[in-house]
Design a protein around this motif. Structure first.
Motif, short mmCIF file in Angstrom:
data_model
loop_
_atom_site.label_atom_id
_atom_site.label_comp_id
_atom_site.label_asym_id
_atom_site.label_seq_id
_atom_site.Cartn_x
_atom_site.Cartn_y
_atom_site.Cartn_z
N ASP A 33 0.82 -1.21 0.00
CA ASP A 33 0.00 0.00 0.00
C ASP A 33 0.86 1.26 0.00
OD1 ASP A 33 -2.48 1.21 -0.16
OD2 ASP A 33 -2.57 1.54 2.02
N ASN A 34 1.85 1.27 -0.87
CA ASN A 34 2.73 2.41 -1.03
C ASN A 34 2.84 2.66 -2.54
OD1 ASN A 34 5.16 3.90 -1.58
ND2 ASN A 34 5.85 3.45 0.52
N PRO A 35 2.45 3.83 -3.02
CA PRO A 35 2.46 4.10 -4.46
C PRO A 35 3.85 3.94 -5.10
CG PRO A 35 1.32 5.86 -3.30
CD PRO A 35 1.90 4.96 -2.26
N LEU A 36 4.88 4.35 -4.39
CA LEU A 36 6.23 4.22 -4.93
C LEU A 36 6.61 2.74 -5.09
CD1 LEU A 36 8.89 5.47 -5.86
CD2 LEU A 36 9.61 5.50 -3.46
N LEU A 37 6.31 1.93 -4.06
CA LEU A 37 6.63 0.51 -4.14
C LEU A 37 5.77 -0.21 -5.17
CD1 LEU A 37 7.21 -0.37 -0.38
CD2 LEU A 37 8.90 0.13 -2.15
N ALA A 38 4.55 0.26 -5.38
CA ALA A 38 3.70 -0.31 -6.44
C ALA A 38 4.32 -0.05 -7.81
CB ALA A 38 2.30 0.28 -6.36
N THR A 39 4.91 1.13 -7.99
CA THR A 39 5.61 1.43 -9.24
C THR A 39 6.82 0.53 -9.39
OG1 THR A 39 4.88 3.73 -9.13
CG2 THR A 39 6.75 3.26 -10.56
N TRP A 40 7.54 0.31 -8.29
CA TRP A 40 8.71 -0.57 -8.34
C TRP A 40 8.28 -2.01 -8.68
CZ3 TRP A 40 12.05 0.98 -3.49
CH2 TRP A 40 12.59 2.25 -3.71
N ALA A 41 7.12 -2.41 -8.18
CA ALA A 41 6.61 -3.75 -8.49
C ALA A 41 6.37 -3.88 -9.98
CB ALA A 41 5.33 -4.02 -7.71
N SER A 42 5.82 -2.83 -10.57
CA SER A 42 5.59 -2.84 -12.02
C SER A 42 6.91 -2.90 -12.77
CB SER A 42 4.79 -1.60 -12.42
OG SER A 42 4.64 -1.55 -13.80
N ASP A 43 7.90 -2.13 -12.31
CA ASP A 43 9.22 -2.14 -12.93
C ASP A 43 9.88 -3.52 -12.79
OD1 ASP A 43 8.91 0.50 -13.61
OD2 ASP A 43 10.13 1.27 -11.94
N LEU A 44 9.72 -4.12 -11.63
CA LEU A 44 10.30 -5.44 -11.39
C LEU A 44 9.70 -6.47 -12.36
CD1 LEU A 44 12.11 -7.33 -9.77
CD2 LEU A 44 10.24 -7.58 -8.12
N ARG A 45 8.39 -6.40 -12.55
CA ARG A 45 7.74 -7.32 -13.50
C ARG A 45 8.27 -7.10 -14.93
NH1 ARG A 45 2.82 -6.53 -10.13
NH2 ARG A 45 2.40 -8.57 -9.20
N ASP A 46 8.46 -5.84 -15.30
CA ASP A 46 8.98 -5.54 -16.63
C ASP A 46 10.40 -6.08 -16.80
OD1 ASP A 46 9.00 -4.23 -19.24
OD2 ASP A 46 10.41 -2.82 -18.30
N ILE A 47 11.25 -5.86 -15.82
CA ILE A 47 12.61 -6.38 -15.89
C ILE A 47 12.59 -7.91 -15.90
CG2 ILE A 47 14.77 -6.59 -14.58
CD1 ILE A 47 14.22 -3.67 -13.64
N GLY A 48 11.71 -8.49 -15.10
CA GLY A 48 11.59 -9.94 -15.07
C GLY A 48 11.22 -10.52 -16.42
N ARG A 49 10.31 -9.86 -17.12
CA ARG A 49 9.92 -10.31 -18.47
C ARG A 49 11.08 -10.19 -19.45
NH1 ARG A 49 4.86 -8.18 -16.96
NH2 ARG A 49 5.44 -6.10 -17.66
N ARG A 50 11.84 -9.11 -19.32
CA ARG A 50 12.99 -8.92 -20.22
C ARG A 50 14.07 -9.98 -19.99
NH1 ARG A 50 13.65 -2.92 -21.87
NH2 ARG A 50 11.57 -2.12 -21.48
N VAL A 51 14.32 -10.30 -18.73
CA VAL A 51 15.30 -11.34 -18.42
C VAL A 51 14.78 -12.69 -18.92
CG1 VAL A 51 16.41 -12.62 -16.55
CG2 VAL A 51 16.32 -10.12 -16.48
N LEU A 52 13.51 -12.95 -18.70
CA LEU A 52 12.91 -14.21 -19.13
C LEU A 52 13.01 -14.39 -20.64
CD1 LEU A 52 11.41 -16.67 -18.07
CD2 LEU A 52 9.28 -15.44 -18.41
N ALA A 53 12.86 -13.31 -21.38
CA ALA A 53 12.97 -13.39 -22.84
C ALA A 53 14.38 -13.80 -23.25
CB ALA A 53 12.61 -12.05 -23.47
#
Length: 117
Positions: A33-53
């Motif tokens: 429940d922290n907007p900044l950490l929610a943004t980081w979660a989105s960034d983490l998912r994006d980086i995770g997808r890039r690594v997975l590719a």
């Protein structure tokens, strides 16, 4: 990274383990429940997808490329026994084992026109 390794130790593949680890960590960040950490979660998912590719398709292609020649050669000697010499048929077992271990060189002795030994 540690979480992905722990999941792999449980018997899962690299790509699946990586995806699960990223999703768990991103889920934990998003649930705080922290907007900044929610943004980081989105960034983490994006980086995770890039690594997975980078992990999944190239590795699968490499593994298939290493396994196919010796396994196909061994299968051919078993299906078409009359077209292969005794030595080639005997070498097919080793070729199959090497193919399962991703060693392409197992097919070399089964190539037509190249003397074995």
């Amino acid at each position: 990274m540690t979480l992905a390794c722990q999941i792999m130790v449980d018997g899962h593949g690299v790509a699946w383990s990586w995806h699960q680890a990223v999703e768990r960590m991103a889920g934990q960040l998003a649930s705080l429940d922290n907007p900044l950490l929610a943004t980081w979660a989105s960034d983490l998912r994006d980086i995770g997808r890039r690594v997975l590719a980078q992990i999944d398709p190239p590795m699968a292609a490499t593994m298939a490329a290493g396994m196919t020649p010796p396994l196909a050669a061994a299968l051919a000697t078993w299906l078409f026994r009359g077209r292969f010499s005794v030595e080639e048929r005997e070498a097919s077992g080793a070729a199959a084992v090497l193919g399962l271990a991703f060693v392409t060189e197992g097919a070399f002795r089964l190539r037509r026109g190249i003397p074995s030994g």
